[in-house]
Design an enzyme around this catalytic site. Structure first.
Site, PDB file in Angstrom:
ATOM      1  N   LYS A 129      -0.970  -1.749   5.145  1.00 19.56           N
ATOM      2  CA  LYS A 129      -1.532  -0.894   4.088  1.00 19.56           C
ATOM      3  C   LYS A 129      -3.047  -0.723   4.176  1.00 19.56           C
ATOM      4  O   LYS A 129      -3.578   0.279   3.723  1.00 19.56           O
ATOM      5  CB  LYS A 129      -1.172  -1.460   2.708  1.00 19.56           C
ATOM      6  N   ASN A 164      -0.265   3.578   0.630  1.00 24.85           N
ATOM      7  CA  ASN A 164       1.176   3.402   0.865  1.00 24.85           C
ATOM      8  C   ASN A 164       1.870   4.723   1.158  1.00 24.85           C
ATOM      9  O   ASN A 164       3.054   4.742   1.461  1.00 24.85           O
ATOM     10  CB  ASN A 164       1.845   2.698  -0.326  1.00 24.85           C
ATOM     11  N   GLY A 167      10.734  -5.982 -10.624  1.00 16.73           N
ATOM     12  CA  GLY A 167       9.947  -4.977  -9.911  1.00 16.73           C
ATOM     13  C   GLY A 167      10.707  -3.752  -9.429  1.00 16.73           C
ATOM     14  O   GLY A 167      10.111  -2.873  -8.807  1.00 16.73           O
TER      15      GLY A 167
END
Ligand code: ATR
Length: 277
Positions: free
Chosen positions: A64, A85, A241
């Site tokens: 990233k 991303n 998440g």
């Protein structure tokens, strides 16, 4: 035409499941694949985007940050976070964006109609995910952000990074060895990877917390970390998440295809993901 999610390792990524579902639903005739690559192949991959051979990329660990130097342009958000991303061609330039933080805030806004303005938020972790989330929290004028991380030096670095960007929001250091959030805290977020292995539970005191406190653990596998189990048992609202993962994917999808996904699109893919692991 193709899109890729790149990283190393990449085999457990849920991104192909998510994007291919929407690609098929909207009949786009495109394939989204996972690709495990070595760092030295990043430039040639970016060339493929510049030449229009690949529509775009999602980037995951550990690239990233590395990939930024190959971009022609990156967004303010990506600059703020220091990581990207999502990559695509914009006005003939290879453009890098970061949708992780907005994925997080959208997930909570939708699920709990959570309004971030003036809230007090307690964050565990000072890695890449923490930077993404904090950049959005500052944009939404959170009142106070407490940050604790196992390695104190990294907390100090993070606080220093955001100090000049957060005129409204107060940022405070918390000692990792003494996690005792006070009753003013509205939301606790675990951004560390501690909890991915069964039996790992962060030591945190829950005695002073208000009833309305929300816990988010950005880990989605296992579905219930030790931390979520602990907070659930005490009666607090908890979220893992997965919603954040899907929402950040939805923002990337919008950037690539200019299609705004609705709640049904999100919920359908969530069910598929939940059944897949
Ligand atoms: P990401 O981009 O997913 O945030 P990262 O940048 O590698 O990944 O950050 C991982 C985070 O998990 C860090 O906050 C890390 O703490 P350190 O800075 O002390 O390494 C945290 N972390 C990882 N393993 C941990 C453990 N066993 N106990 C506590 N924190 C841990």
């Amino acid at each position: 035409m193709t899109l890729f999610v790149i990283g190393k390792p990449i085999k457990h990524s849920l991104s192909p499941t998510i994007h291919n579902f929407w690609i098929n639903k909207y009949k786009l005739g495109i394939k989204y694949k996972k690709l495990e690559i070595e760092k030295n192949l990043l430039p040639s991959l970016i060339e493929n985007i510049r030449e229009g051979k690949i529509i775009g990329l999602n980037i995951t660990l550990p690239y990233k940050q590395d990939i930024i130097k190959y971009m022609d342009e990156i967004s303010h958000t990506a600059k703020d976070i220091g990581a990207i991303n999502t990559v695509f061609l914009k006005d003939n330039k290879v453009y890098g964006e970061n949708t992780d933080g907005i994925g997080f805030t959208r997930a909570l806004e939708k699920k709990k109609q959570f309004n971030f303005f003036n809230k007090s938020i307690y964050i565990l972790g000072a890695g890449g995910a923490s930077y993404g989330i904090i950049s959005q929290l500052i944009k939404r004028k959170v009142q106070t952000i407490y940050v604790a991380n196992r390695t104190k030096q990294k907390t100090l670095q993070l606080l220093n990074h955001f100090k000049s960007k957060s005129k409204y929001t107060k940022l405070k250091l918390v000692d990792w060895e003494n996690l005792v959030p006070a009753s003013d805290v509205d939301l606790i977020i675990n951004t560390t990877s501690f909890g991915m292995k069964r039996g790992q539970t962060i030591k945190i005191n829950t005695e002073n917390l208000r009833d309305s406190l929300i816990l988010v653990d950005i880990i989605y596998s296992p579905k219930e970390t030790g931390l979520i189990k602990l907070f659930k048992k005490k009666g607090f609202f908890c979220m893992n998440g997965l919603s954040m993962l899907i929402e950040q994917a939805a923002v990337s999808f919008e950037l690539w295809f200019n299609i705004s996904l609705n709640n049904e699109d999100i919920e359908e893919v969530k069910k598929i993901c939940e059944a897949s692991y």
